[in-house]
Design a protein around this motif. Sequence first.
Motif, PDB file in Angstrom:
ATOM      1  N   PRO A 140       0.812  -1.220   0.000  1.00  0.00           N
ATOM      2  CA  PRO A 140       0.000   0.000   0.000  1.00  0.00           C
ATOM      3  C   PRO A 140       0.846   1.271   0.000  1.00  0.00           C
ATOM      4  O   PRO A 140       0.461   2.271  -0.621  1.00  0.00           O
ATOM      5  CB  PRO A 140      -0.823  -0.131   1.293  1.00  0.00           C
ATOM      6  N   PHE A 141       2.004   1.252   0.677  1.00  0.00           N
ATOM      7  CA  PHE A 141       2.907   2.402   0.627  1.00  0.00           C
ATOM      8  C   PHE A 141       3.369   2.653  -0.804  1.00  0.00           C
ATOM      9  O   PHE A 141       3.403   3.795  -1.270  1.00  0.00           O
ATOM     10  CB  PHE A 141       4.120   2.155   1.534  1.00  0.00           C
ATOM     11  N   TYR A 142       3.743   1.588  -1.508  1.00  0.00           N
ATOM     12  CA  TYR A 142       4.191   1.732  -2.892  1.00  0.00           C
ATOM     13  C   TYR A 142       3.058   2.260  -3.773  1.00  0.00           C
ATOM     14  O   TYR A 142       3.278   3.106  -4.648  1.00  0.00           O
ATOM     15  CB  TYR A 142       4.685   0.390  -3.427  1.00  0.00           C
ATOM     16  N   ALA A 143       1.852   1.739  -3.553  1.00  0.00           N
ATOM     17  CA  ALA A 143       0.711   2.199  -4.350  1.00  0.00           C
ATOM     18  C   ALA A 143       0.413   3.671  -4.070  1.00  0.00           C
ATOM     19  O   ALA A 143       0.089   4.436  -4.991  1.00  0.00           O
ATOM     20  CB  ALA A 143      -0.519   1.339  -4.054  1.00  0.00           C
ATOM     21  N   TYR A 144       0.529   4.072  -2.815  1.00  0.00           N
ATOM     22  CA  TYR A 144       0.276   5.478  -2.483  1.00  0.00           C
ATOM     23  C   TYR A 144       1.344   6.377  -3.095  1.00  0.00           C
ATOM     24  O   TYR A 144       1.053   7.504  -3.516  1.00  0.00           O
ATOM     25  CB  TYR A 144       0.223   5.662  -0.966  1.00  0.00           C
ATOM     26  N   TYR A 145       2.579   5.875  -3.162  1.00  0.00           N
ATOM     27  CA  TYR A 145       3.620   6.631  -3.859  1.00  0.00           C
ATOM     28  C   TYR A 145       3.215   6.868  -5.313  1.00  0.00           C
ATOM     29  O   TYR A 145       3.391   7.973  -5.850  1.00  0.00           O
ATOM     30  CB  TYR A 145       4.955   5.885  -3.816  1.00  0.00           C
ATOM     31  N   ILE A 146       2.686   5.832  -5.963  1.00  0.00           N
ATOM     32  CA  ILE A 146       2.268   5.969  -7.361  1.00  0.00           C
ATOM     33  C   ILE A 146       1.167   7.018  -7.488  1.00  0.00           C
ATOM     34  O   ILE A 146       1.169   7.843  -8.408  1.00  0.00           O
ATOM     35  CB  ILE A 146       1.799   4.608  -7.915  1.00  0.00           C
ATOM     36  N   PHE A 147       0.224   7.003  -6.540  1.00  0.00           N
ATOM     37  CA  PHE A 147      -0.842   8.003  -6.565  1.00  0.00           C
ATOM     38  C   PHE A 147      -0.269   9.415  -6.450  1.00  0.00           C
ATOM     39  O   PHE A 147      -0.607  10.308  -7.232  1.00  0.00           O
ATOM     40  CB  PHE A 147      -1.827   7.753  -5.423  1.00  0.00           C
ATOM     41  N   VAL A 148       0.608   9.610  -5.476  1.00  0.00           N
ATOM     42  CA  VAL A 148       1.187  10.940  -5.268  1.00  0.00           C
ATOM     43  C   VAL A 148       2.004  11.364  -6.482  1.00  0.00           C
ATOM     44  O   VAL A 148       1.917  12.502  -6.952  1.00  0.00           O
ATOM     45  CB  VAL A 148       2.060  10.952  -3.996  1.00  0.00           C
ATOM     46  N   ASP A 149       2.782  10.432  -7.022  1.00  0.00           N
ATOM     47  CA  ASP A 149       3.683  10.775  -8.118  1.00  0.00           C
ATOM     48  C   ASP A 149       2.938  11.059  -9.418  1.00  0.00           C
ATOM     49  O   ASP A 149       3.472  11.732 -10.302  1.00  0.00           O
ATOM     50  CB  ASP A 149       4.678   9.635  -8.338  1.00  0.00           C
ATOM     51  N   THR A 150       1.724  10.547  -9.543  1.00  0.00           N
ATOM     52  CA  THR A 150       0.964  10.764 -10.778  1.00  0.00           C
ATOM     53  C   THR A 150      -0.125  11.822 -10.623  1.00  0.00           C
ATOM     54  O   THR A 150      -0.834  12.117 -11.587  1.00  0.00           O
ATOM     55  CB  THR A 150       0.298   9.455 -11.239  1.00  0.00           C
ATOM     56  N   HIS A 151      -0.256  12.376  -9.425  1.00  0.00           N
ATOM     57  CA  HIS A 151      -1.287  13.394  -9.210  1.00  0.00           C
ATOM     58  C   HIS A 151      -0.707  14.698  -8.677  1.00  0.00           C
ATOM     59  O   HIS A 151      -1.429  15.538  -8.153  1.00  0.00           O
ATOM     60  CB  HIS A 151      -2.346  12.886  -8.223  1.00  0.00           C
TER      61      HIS A 151
END
Length: 281
Positions: A268-279
């Motif tokens: 989930p930390f990695y997925a949240y990184y993806i969210f932050v990095d793409t938004h």
Amino acid sequence: MTILLGEVPQQDVARWTKYPAWHPNIIDYDLEIADSIVLLAFILTSCSAYLGLKWSYKQPKYKKYVTFFYKDEIATPTTGFIILLSYYILITGLGEFTYWTLDVGKLWSVTGVLHNVLEIAILILLHNGGKLKSNLTFAWLGGYILLVTILSMKLKWPYDGIWFKIQGLCSDYALIIQFVRVYLSTRKNLREAYDEQLPLNNPVLPSASQNKFSYDEFFPNNVSHPNQIILLILGSITHLIGNIANSIWMQSALAFYVFQLSYVVTWPFYAYYIFVDTHCA
């Protein structure tokens, strides 16, 4: 059971396949608790993979939402990295499922090695500043899969399990080092930037209707770039701690639970990184 120095513990057997497993009998192991934790880890890993792929393949609406890796004064968009990271989470979910059904062992290693080879691919990509510069990279990765698989099949207990564990721990250690390096190098390149505040989305005004509520109000409006990379560092450290605990105390049920719970945090930390990095902008 006390294991004397130099004594090799007897292998346990997988619950369903009855094949030899890469661990001895686990003391005070509660099957219901273990299955519950593994199921939780599998669900969260699968959800993280789905969301990561969704966010990574959806192109940002504006160029300002694209972030970069920096190496030798060359900026490379993180697009390729986050796609690779999403597949890494997905393959990890597959490994978690096959662990549940097969238990760790020679049969499971066929899927477990895919998790490790994607870690190697991430290391290569980050080392090259966000690019896979050589076509030979895929040949080397294929060779790595063959090497790990052949040795895992040929070696006898406990050397097969030790070999697989050590090569996995090496890439886990290297990921932490690489994520820290990327964070520091990116921070250095942005140090002179005028404004490092990256809005995640446009400010959301409260709804005019008291009966209608916008969930966007829960999300933060900005993040200080490149602090989103800290999510990768924390996730990789958590995964390594769980892996080390399970490696040292192989017969401890608590160590096994800690290892599985590390999956609940890391992906989930990695997925949240993806969210932050793409938004972010």
